[in-house]
Structure formats: C-alpha cells, structure tokens
Motif scaffolding. Structure first.
Motif, PDB file in Angstrom:
ATOM      1  N   TYR A 148      14.621   3.343   6.114  1.00 32.07           N
ATOM      2  CA  TYR A 148      13.834   4.482   6.241  1.00 32.07           C
ATOM      3  C   TYR A 148      12.616   4.276   5.362  1.00 32.07           C
ATOM      4  O   TYR A 148      11.521   4.841   5.728  1.00 32.07           O
ATOM      5  CB  TYR A 148      14.705   5.781   5.972  1.00 32.07           C
ATOM      6  CG  TYR A 148      13.846   6.865   5.645  1.00 32.07           C
ATOM      7  CD1 TYR A 148      13.617   7.403   4.453  1.00 32.07           C
ATOM      8  CD2 TYR A 148      13.296   7.792   6.702  1.00 32.07           C
ATOM      9  CE1 TYR A 148      12.777   8.373   4.165  1.00 32.07           C
ATOM     10  CE2 TYR A 148      12.577   8.974   6.476  1.00 32.07           C
ATOM     11  CZ  TYR A 148      12.337   9.205   5.265  1.00 32.07           C
ATOM     12  OH  TYR A 148      11.573  10.407   5.024  1.00 32.07           O
ATOM     13  N   PHE A 149      12.830   3.946   3.969  1.00 25.30           N
ATOM     14  CA  PHE A 149      11.831   3.918   3.242  1.00 25.30           C
ATOM     15  C   PHE A 149      10.926   2.886   3.466  1.00 25.30           C
ATOM     16  O   PHE A 149       9.545   3.101   3.362  1.00 25.30           O
ATOM     17  CB  PHE A 149      12.406   3.745   1.568  1.00 25.30           C
ATOM     18  CG  PHE A 149      12.486   5.234   1.244  1.00 25.30           C
ATOM     19  CD1 PHE A 149      14.004   5.633   0.951  1.00 25.30           C
ATOM     20  CD2 PHE A 149      11.619   6.148   0.955  1.00 25.30           C
ATOM     21  CE1 PHE A 149      14.408   6.689   0.333  1.00 25.30           C
ATOM     22  CE2 PHE A 149      11.891   7.323   0.133  1.00 25.30           C
ATOM     23  CZ  PHE A 149      13.298   7.801   0.046  1.00 25.30           C
ATOM     24  N   VAL A 150      11.458   1.667   3.952  1.00 22.94           N
ATOM     25  CA  VAL A 150      10.567   0.429   4.050  1.00 22.94           C
ATOM     26  C   VAL A 150       9.749   0.837   5.464  1.00 22.94           C
ATOM     27  O   VAL A 150       8.579   0.552   5.394  1.00 22.94           O
ATOM     28  CB  VAL A 150      11.387  -0.828   4.283  1.00 22.94           C
ATOM     29  CG1 VAL A 150      10.401  -1.705   4.812  1.00 22.94           C
ATOM     30  CG2 VAL A 150      12.235  -1.157   2.915  1.00 22.94           C
ATOM     31  N   MET A 151      10.232   1.132   6.312  1.00 23.92           N
ATOM     32  CA  MET A 151       9.544   1.605   7.742  1.00 23.92           C
ATOM     33  C   MET A 151       8.569   2.592   7.489  1.00 23.92           C
ATOM     34  O   MET A 151       7.382   2.635   7.644  1.00 23.92           O
ATOM     35  CB  MET A 151      10.580   1.934   8.722  1.00 23.92           C
ATOM     36  CG  MET A 151      11.396   0.628   9.129  1.00 23.92           C
ATOM     37  SD  MET A 151      12.888   1.226  10.237  1.00 23.92           S
ATOM     38  CE  MET A 151      12.101   0.838  11.820  1.00 23.92           C
ATOM     39  N   THR A 152       8.945   3.684   6.823  1.00 19.71           N
ATOM     40  CA  THR A 152       8.038   4.819   6.747  1.00 19.71           C
ATOM     41  C   THR A 152       6.717   4.603   5.809  1.00 19.71           C
ATOM     42  O   THR A 152       5.790   5.046   5.843  1.00 19.71           O
ATOM     43  CB  THR A 152       8.644   6.217   6.426  1.00 19.71           C
ATOM     44  OG1 THR A 152       9.625   5.973   5.193  1.00 19.71           O
ATOM     45  CG2 THR A 152       9.452   6.504   7.721  1.00 19.71           C
ATOM     46  N   GLY A 153       7.509   3.861   4.601  1.00 20.42           N
ATOM     47  CA  GLY A 153       6.626   3.488   3.653  1.00 20.42           C
ATOM     48  C   GLY A 153       5.457   2.672   4.068  1.00 20.42           C
ATOM     49  O   GLY A 153       4.195   2.653   3.836  1.00 20.42           O
ATOM     50  N   LEU A 154       5.912   1.482   5.010  1.00 20.46           N
ATOM     51  CA  LEU A 154       4.838   0.551   5.476  1.00 20.46           C
ATOM     52  C   LEU A 154       3.816   1.529   6.399  1.00 20.46           C
ATOM     53  O   LEU A 154       2.841   1.017   6.528  1.00 20.46           O
ATOM     54  CB  LEU A 154       5.542  -0.558   6.246  1.00 20.46           C
ATOM     55  CG  LEU A 154       4.972  -2.016   6.514  1.00 20.46           C
ATOM     56  CD1 LEU A 154       4.468  -2.462   5.163  1.00 20.46           C
ATOM     57  CD2 LEU A 154       5.724  -2.691   7.067  1.00 20.46           C
ATOM     58  N   HIS A 155       4.451   2.367   7.311  1.00 21.30           N
ATOM     59  CA  HIS A 155       3.639   3.244   8.005  1.00 21.30           C
ATOM     60  C   HIS A 155       2.670   4.001   7.472  1.00 21.30           C
ATOM     61  O   HIS A 155       1.316   3.968   7.802  1.00 21.30           O
ATOM     62  CB  HIS A 155       4.470   3.967   8.753  1.00 21.30           C
ATOM     63  CG  HIS A 155       3.802   4.836   9.812  1.00 21.30           C
ATOM     64  ND1 HIS A 155       3.364   6.075   9.412  1.00 21.30           N
ATOM     65  CD2 HIS A 155       3.388   4.703  11.069  1.00 21.30           C
ATOM     66  CE1 HIS A 155       2.785   6.849  10.540  1.00 21.30           C
ATOM     67  NE2 HIS A 155       2.644   5.849  11.578  1.00 21.30           N
ATOM     68  N   ALA A 156       3.085   4.526   6.214  1.00 27.70           N
ATOM     69  CA  ALA A 156       2.245   5.132   5.468  1.00 27.70           C
ATOM     70  C   ALA A 156       1.223   4.289   4.876  1.00 27.70           C
ATOM     71  O   ALA A 156      -0.125   4.954   4.680  1.00 27.70           O
ATOM     72  CB  ALA A 156       3.005   5.904   4.191  1.00 27.70           C
ATOM     73  N   LEU A 157       1.294   3.256   4.359  1.00 27.03           N
ATOM     74  CA  LEU A 157       0.449   2.294   3.744  1.00 27.03           C
ATOM     75  C   LEU A 157      -0.611   2.100   4.897  1.00 27.03           C
ATOM     76  O   LEU A 157      -1.785   2.088   4.656  1.00 27.03           O
ATOM     77  CB  LEU A 157       0.953   0.835   3.449  1.00 27.03           C
ATOM     78  CG  LEU A 157       0.020  -0.015   3.082  1.00 27.03           C
ATOM     79  CD1 LEU A 157      -0.371   0.255   1.443  1.00 27.03           C
ATOM     80  CD2 LEU A 157       0.827  -1.363   2.642  1.00 27.03           C
ATOM     81  N   HIS A 158      -0.170   1.840   6.273  1.00 27.99           N
ATOM     82  CA  HIS A 158      -1.041   1.609   7.103  1.00 27.99           C
ATOM     83  C   HIS A 158      -2.071   2.758   7.540  1.00 27.99           C
ATOM     84  O   HIS A 158      -3.266   2.793   7.666  1.00 27.99           O
ATOM     85  CB  HIS A 158      -0.503   1.262   8.639  1.00 27.99           C
ATOM     86  CG  HIS A 158      -0.156  -0.209   8.635  1.00 27.99           C
ATOM     87  ND1 HIS A 158       0.896  -0.597   7.977  1.00 27.99           N
ATOM     88  CD2 HIS A 158      -0.530  -1.436   9.345  1.00 27.99           C
ATOM     89  CE1 HIS A 158       0.923  -2.174   8.058  1.00 27.99           C
ATOM     90  NE2 HIS A 158       0.082  -2.362   8.993  1.00 27.99           N
TER      91      HIS A 158
END
Lengths: 551, 86, 236
Positions: C170-180
C-alpha cells in the motif's frame, strides 16, 4: 599576384571534433557524436574496473584452496564483476557509443530526436557510476549481481541500497537512450529512407530500444522494493512474514533476461554491417534478419523463468518456459544462417572488423547452442549454478557482444576519429582476443559439466579441477593483452594515424557519404535516399570512382 | 463531450464503491477491475485523444505496453497458479 | 565552406521561433514530442506493473488478511481522491482545448485549478498516511495488527504478517503514485509559467498536450489503485 604558401598539412575541415574546444563544450554538448565519445571514455573505464575484478577472481581460482582472498571478499569480487560488467559496460556499450554516434547518421538526420535528453542520459550514467564506485570503495556488495532476496533484503550487511540506487539511476540512462532511439527512428528518417531500406544496425537498435523501454522499469521498481524493504523494514519478500523470495526472482529476471538481448542485439546489428561490407554483398534475407531482431526482442520477454528452474517454481510453468526458451533460439538461428549465406560466394576481405565478425559467428553459435542445453529442464538440473552456465553466458556476452563491439569500433573508427588505425596491429589483437577468449572460457564448459560450482572461492574438495582452472586463468591474461592493444593503438592513431577519407572501406550506408569525421550537423545537405540497403553491386561496379581498399 | 466522459467517470466511481458493498463472491474483483478498466479506457480514448489519434502508431504503443504488462502479470501468475503445493 | 543547412534553418526559425534546429519542420518536432511522451508512458506502465504483479500474487495468497487490512483504510478519503483526480483530468482537457483555441484566461485558470486539485489529492493522502501512522499500520518496528477480524469469516483473525505485506505494498504503491503526482505538479507549474508569459499559441502548445498526457496517466494509475487497495471487501 598572390603567393601561395605551401602548407605541410591540408587545412582541417570543420567537423564535430574541432568545432569547439574546451571542457564545457564537451560537458554541455548536445551533439550525439560528442556524447557518444563521452560514453566511450566512461564505459571503457568501467570495462577495466570490471576486468580488474575478473582478474582477481581468476587469480584466486588458480589454486583449489581459498588462499588469495577470504570467502566474503570473493563474494564481493564476483558480485562487483557482474554488476559493473552488466550494468555499466555491456548494456550501455554499443547503443550508447556506436548507436548514439551512428543512428542519426545512418538514417540521414541531424541529431537524435531529444539531444538534451541524450546528454541527461550520459549524466545519469556518470552519477550511477560514481555511486557504484563509492559503493565498491566502501565495502561493496556480496550477493552476486542477481541480489536475490531474502539474502539481499534481510541478511547481508553489505551496501545493497547504495548499489541498488546506482543501478536504478543507470537504468534510467538506459531507458532514455531507448526512448531517444525509438522516436528518432520513427520520426527523423531522411526522405526516401523507408523502413525496408534501413541498415540492419538500425533495426537491431530499434529492437534493443524496445527491450530497454519495457524491461528496465520492472527492475527499477524491483530495486525500489528491495531498497524500501531494507531501509524501512517492509516485508514484501520476507519469508518470515509470508513473502515469497521467488517473486523477487520473477520480477528480477523479467528484466534481466531481456537485458541479455539488449547486450547481444546491437552486436548482431554490427555484424550485419561488417559482413555485408567485407563480403561485398547485400545481407542475404534482409527481411528475415530485420524481423528476427524484433522477434528476439518480443520472445525475449517470454522466457525469463528459465533462470528459476531449480528455485522452487511450478514444474508445469517450467515446462512452458522451457518450450518458449527453445523458441527464442529460432530467430537467432535464422540470423546465423542468413549471415552464413551472405558470406557464400562473397568477395571476402580479412580486415580486422571482419576477423571480429568471424569470431562472433563461431563463438555466438557455440554460446547459443549451449543455451539450448540449459533450456532443457533435465540438463539444467545438472549444470545450473555451475561453470557451464558461466561459460555459456560469457561465450555470448564476450565472444558475441564484445567481439561485435570491437569489430564495430574498428569498422567505424575512421568515421569517428578521421584516422585509420594500424591494420597489422588490429589483426594481431583480434587473433589474441580470439585465442585468449577460447582459452579462458572453453575449459569452463568442461569444468561446469564435471560439476564445479560457480561462485565458490575454494574448490579444494575437487582438486582435479585445477588444471582447467589454470588454463582458464592463463587465457584470461592473454585476453587482457588482447583488450589492451586496441586501447593503445586507437589512442595512437588519433595523433599519428593516417587521415581517413569519407569512405575508406567503400561501404554502403549514409554514414559513409559524409566526411570523416562528420560535421556537427552530419550532412551538408539533407540526403534523399533512392537506393536499397547494402547496394554493394552498385558500389563495386566498374564505373564507380572508389576502389575497394585492399590493405 | 468531455463533460459526458467526466460524468461517466464519476458514475463509475460511485458504482464501484457500491459494488464493493455487495457480496458477489469471486466476482467482486472482476467487477471492480472491469469498472476500472472501463474508466481507464474512457480517459485514454477521450481525454488522451487516442480515439481521434491521427496515427496508428499511438494506438500501437498503448496496446504494445498493455500487452507486455499482461505478459508480466500472466506468465508470473502461471507459476503461482500451477504450484501444487502452495 | 558554407553550410547551406544553417541558412535554411534561420529561414525556418523566423517563421517558427519554437522550432529546434535538429528538426526538419515543426510538424516533425510535434510528432517527435508526442511519440516521446507516449513511449515514456509505456515505460511507466511497466514501472507500476511490477508493483501490481507483486500485489496480485499476495492478494491471491492472503485474500482474507488483505481484505481485513483493506477495511482499515478510509474508503471515503479514497473515493474523494478518485473524484478529485477525475475533476483534475477534466480541467486538464479544458486546458489543452484552451491552448488549442488561444483562450489564455481559460488556459491559465484550468492549469491553476488542476494544480489545486492535485494539491488537494496530496493533502488527503497526507491525512490518510497520518491516520495509518497513528494506528500503527506503517510496516516496520512499530507495526501492529492484532485482533482484526477477517471479513466474511467470523471468529477468524487476520495474520499480522500478511497484513504487514499489504501495508508494505500500500505504502510503496500509493507513495510512488504520490511522487508522480508531485512531479506532475512541478510540470504544471512550469506550464503555468510558460502560459503566463504567453508562450503557447494554437501553433505551438505541445508542452500542454504532453503534460496533459502525463497527468491523465497518473489519474489512470489511481483509477486502478483505488478499487484494488481500498475496495477488496466492503461488505457491511
């Protein structure tokens, strides 16, 4: 009346090398040719770093006992050898040096589609390289270049995160190069340069770029997961939490198998160019060779789990991957047949590039066939993680890719530098490389088949393997000499070599229709192409002005 | 026309939230992914102008990328789905 | 030796000040930029694809535990964020249309609203992350997921280790999305600056178009993330 003063040397024409001088004109260049040279210096540097690690490995293996280095150190040696050679030499080498230099020239363009992104790509390579150097100097990594979980994520004390980030950065360099090539080849071909008139070098780089674009992001995100797992104590691959180490392997090899096609396809493209020129014939079966390049790129994505046959994956899936691995050999074989047919009844010239091409043909074939051995499940169980595998991939990567790279550097050296290299020394070097290579790696097939495992620093329980290991190390020394020679005479030729004409080989291809070295914007006038690729019949016809160079 | 797509996307979002509250057994996932795919397709075709793209190349790039994504997901699943012991 | 290409270039540049010198004409430049962005988005599909692959495998293995974990993230925030992004995609489309039809005010307004919606998204995300932190659902040393019932299986409790895998993803996926998303905001800030200076015309507005493509892609990733992460099992 004006007096003409005799000038000892002709006034040098303006070209991309002498257009501007000064460090900043190089470091801020957007000229694809200068960027190619920047890459040339960088990857040569890393080649010798990787080679240095190889030398230490071979020195350790001279004796069965682990007496040169400790076990942990040995683990670091083969890891760093692999990481540096794969990510900082083999993957960038041909595309970033010869591809960058030649793609615009071969299609009649003034530059790549995104010159500034091209420069960014080099800077990313340098940043990744510096990170990797720092990592190596402060302890390195000991997991093998494949950094399998859970050892890499949970148990090793070495600098995984730093190495991983270095590879992440250099991976983006690779992605951007691929992006540049795809867009350039689609959008910037000169008038008349249809797809079916493209040199096979371009087809090969197009296929390579597709792999770079689609595969590299997967390893990039895998590295993110590994780094996050180590740094933040997540548990994605941790078996103690229910994570699956095999998932890491799936994601890792989804890139790393196609990566080997990134390494070999450009080399195959070079071979097509060299064989055509030095047999004075068009490539037999051009369409087949072009489509085989694309087929290799696509099929290459279907076979990755053949690296995991003994890791604990499903046997039924393994059967499927084994079958697909056989299928991926077919387009490569098609190419070998077509190259051989090109040679048939050709007018063969044995210049140095051609010697490397011959070496490629034989050694790549051996490497490819032994790949089929490995694709067979039964045999793989016996030889996996032995020196058989090591020999297989070195035959392809060194006997194949590096031979092609060297052949290409010789072939296009006059174009790049405006000078001729010394042919006698070059042929000698090619011979030394061939002999050294086979002496190094053929014994490893035997060793592997007889059971010597890879990544072992100590084989004192199998002392009978020492003879072959000594031969292999001797070969490595010879190979090293063979690699040093071109370094020396290429540098020598930049000052003392004979100036080259536009087309010293009387070769086909748009790059030969402009000066050696080319002007910054490549062509005086935009070329208009009305002929097919490899039109050697026209070039060698009696009325043509230039005579094939007999050296 | 953009507003029609916009409205459809919002409806889709509401629909997917609603569907998640229903007990459809194994089909919950299929419905959720199905609705998501329809929404994504709408965004791609109309907001990203793939529908009226002048070149086939654009569509080829999109389809190609999806093909390789499905390859990654599918072939990896083929290992997990056929392990007799897990 | 006169370089005839240079002469030709200056001629082109007079008509097309935005034409870069290595391109033959503006159409080639437009086509190259557009293809470049699409190809880049293809790489991004594969980038997120690796995470989706990991997610799908573990979800299949640990469905009940994943469902339990999913229930603890706030569906309201997720749904709101989805609506926010959909609105922002609309404003992006309007911005592109405004650039095509030389409507400077609408262009600037749309770009600003897009960015505000993006900031809203990130703000809500921040609240979610803080909630997870407070509930000890952030993987690591202080992770705790005891006594959470598995939906649909009364009496069964979720395996905390498997839930930790869910939250890692959850954190990696949404984190990466947030970074984008953050990178997208940076791109749109640059577009806003260019638009403010009047650099976009109906003949040249490629950056708006390709910036828009990037934004839509980030939206599409979220369209998949939302049901997969938030809506595994929401039966009452």
């Amino acid at each position: 009346m004006s007096m003409e003063i005799a000038i000892p040397q002709a006034v040098e024409q303006e070209n991309y090398l002498n257009k501007e001088y000064g460090v900043w004109s190089w470091l801020l260049t957007t000229d694809h040719k200068r960027i190619a040279l920047l890459y040339l210096i960088s990857i040569t540097f890393f080649f010798f770093i990787g080679g240095f690690f190889a030398l230490l490995i071979r020195l350790e293996l001279l004796t069965p006992a682990g007496d040169l280095v400790q076990a942990d150190t040995y683990n670091k040696l083969f890891t760093m050898h692999g990481m540096v050679m794969v990510f900082f030499f083999l993957i960038p080498s041909i595309p970033a040096v010869l591809g960058n230099f030649l793609v615009p020239l071969m299609i009649g363009a003034k530059d790549l589609a995104f010159p500034r992104i091209n420069l960014l790509s080099w800077y990313l390579y340098i940043i990744g390289g510096v990170m990797m150097l720092h990592c190596m100097l402060t302890g390195g990594v000991d997991t093998g270049w494949t950094f399998y979980a859970p050892f890499s994520t949970n148990f090793t004390n070495t600098k995984i995160v730093e190495a991983g980030l270095a590879i992440f950065v250099v991976g983006f360099s690779s992605i951007l190069t691929g992006l540049n090539f795809v867009v350039t080849i689609h959008r910037m071909r000169a008038p008349g340069m249809t797809w079916s008139r493209l040199p096979l070098f371009i087809w090969a780089h197009y296929a390579t770029s597709i792999i770079q674009l689609l595969g590299t992001p997967v390893i990039a995100v895998t590295i993110v997961m590994v780094a996050a797992e180590r740094a933040l104590h997540l548990g994605i691959f941790d078996p103690r939490l229910g994570g699956d180490p095999l998932l890491f392997q799936h994601l890792f090899w989804f890139y790393s198998h196609p990566a080997v096609y990134i390494m070999i396809l450009p080399s195959m493209g070079i071979i097509s160019e060299i064989l055509a020129c030095f047999s004075r014939k068009r490539i037999f079966g051009y369409t087949f060779v072009a489509f085989s390049s694309i087929a290799i790129a696509v099929f290459g994505f279907l076979v990755w789990a053949h690296h995991m046959f003994v890791a604990g994956m499903s046997v039924y899936a393994a059967l499927v991957f084994s079958l697909l691995s056989y299928a991926v050999a077919v387009p490569s074989a098609i190419k070998v047949f077509n190259w051989t047919a090109t040679l048939y009844k050709g007018s063969i010239h044995y210049d140095a590039p051609m010697l490397y091409a011959f070496g490629f043909l034989g050694l790549f074939t051996i490497g490819g066939l032994t790949g089929l051995f490995l694709a067979a499940l039964g045999i793989d169980v016996h030889v996996t993680d032995t020196y058989f595998v090591v020999a297989h991939f070195h035959y392809i990567m060194v006997g194949g890719a590096v031979m092609g790279y060297l052949g290409g550097m010789h072939f296009w050296w006059p174009k790049i530098s405006g000078r001729l290299y010394p042919e006698g020394w070059a042929r000698l070097a090619a011979l030394i490389v061939f002999i050294g290579f086979n002496l190094t790696f053929f014994p490893q097939f035997l060793l592997g088949y007889m059971g010597m495992p890879r990544r072992y620093y100590d084989y004192s329980h199998m002392p009978e393997f020492q003879v072959l290991n000594v031969l292999s190390t001797a070969g490595a020394t010879v190979l090293g000499v063979g690699y040093l020679l071109p370094m020396i005479y290429f540098l020598w030729s930049m000052r003392y070599g004979k100036p080259a004409s536009d087309n010293p080989w009387n070769a086909a291809g748009l790059e030969w229709k402009t000066a050696s070295p080319p002007p910054t914007f490549n062509f005086e006038e935009e070329p208009v192409v009305t002929w097919e690729a490899y039109n050697y019949e026209e070039l060698d016809a009696p009325h043509s002005e230039e005579v094939p160079v007999a050296r | 026309m953009y507003f029609a797509v916009f409205f459809a996307l919002l409806v889709g979002t509401g629909l997917t939230v609603f569907a998640a509250t229903l007990d459809l057994g194994r089909f919950n996932a299929a419905v959720a992914l199905g609705i998501a795919t329809i929404k994504a397709t709408l965004v791609a075709l109309f907001f990203m102008h793939v529908w009226q793209a002048s070149e086939k190349l654009t569509k080829l790039v999109v389809i190609g990328a999806l093909f390789f994504l499905l390859l990654l997901l599918g072939l990896t699943m083929s290992d997990y789905a056929t392990r007799p012991w897990s | 030796m006169p370089d005839s290409t240079v002469v030709g270039l200056h001629h082109e540049e007079e008509h097309h000040p935005e034409l870069l010198h290595h391109f033959a004409d503006p159409q080639q430049q437009r086509d190259a930029s557009s293809l470049g962005m699409w190809v880049f988005l293809a790489t991004e599909i594969m980038f997120f694809g690796g995470l989706f692959c990991a997610y799908l495998i573990y979800r299949r293995w640990y469905f009940g535990d994943f469902a339990a974990a999913s229930k603890t993230i706030n569906m309201g925030y997720g749904a709101t964020n989805t609506a926010v992004l959909i609105c922002s995609s609309l404003t992006v489309v309007l911005a592109v249309w405004a650039a095509q039809t030389a409507r400077r005010t609408l262009l600037i307004g749309s770009l600003i609203i897009t960015m505000l919606l993006g900031l809203t998204f990130l703000g809500i995300k921040g609240i979610e992350y803080r909630d997870k932190f407070v509930e000890h659902h952030v993987p690591g040393a202080s992770f705790s997921f005891e006594n959470e019932p598995v939906p649909g299986h009364p009496g069964q409790y979720a395996n905390p280790s498997h839930a930790e895998i869910f939250f890692s993803l959850y954190f990696v996926m949404t984190g990466l999305h947030a970074l984008h998303m953050i990178i997208g905001l940076g791109i749109f800030l640059w577009l806003l600056t260019m638009a403010w200076k009047g650099r976009f015309t109906p003949e040249y507005h490629t950056p708006v178009e390709i910036g828009g493509l990037y934004w839509h892609f980030v939206d599409i990733v979220w369209i998949y993330l939302f049901p997969l992460l938030y809506l595994i099992d929401r039966h009452p």
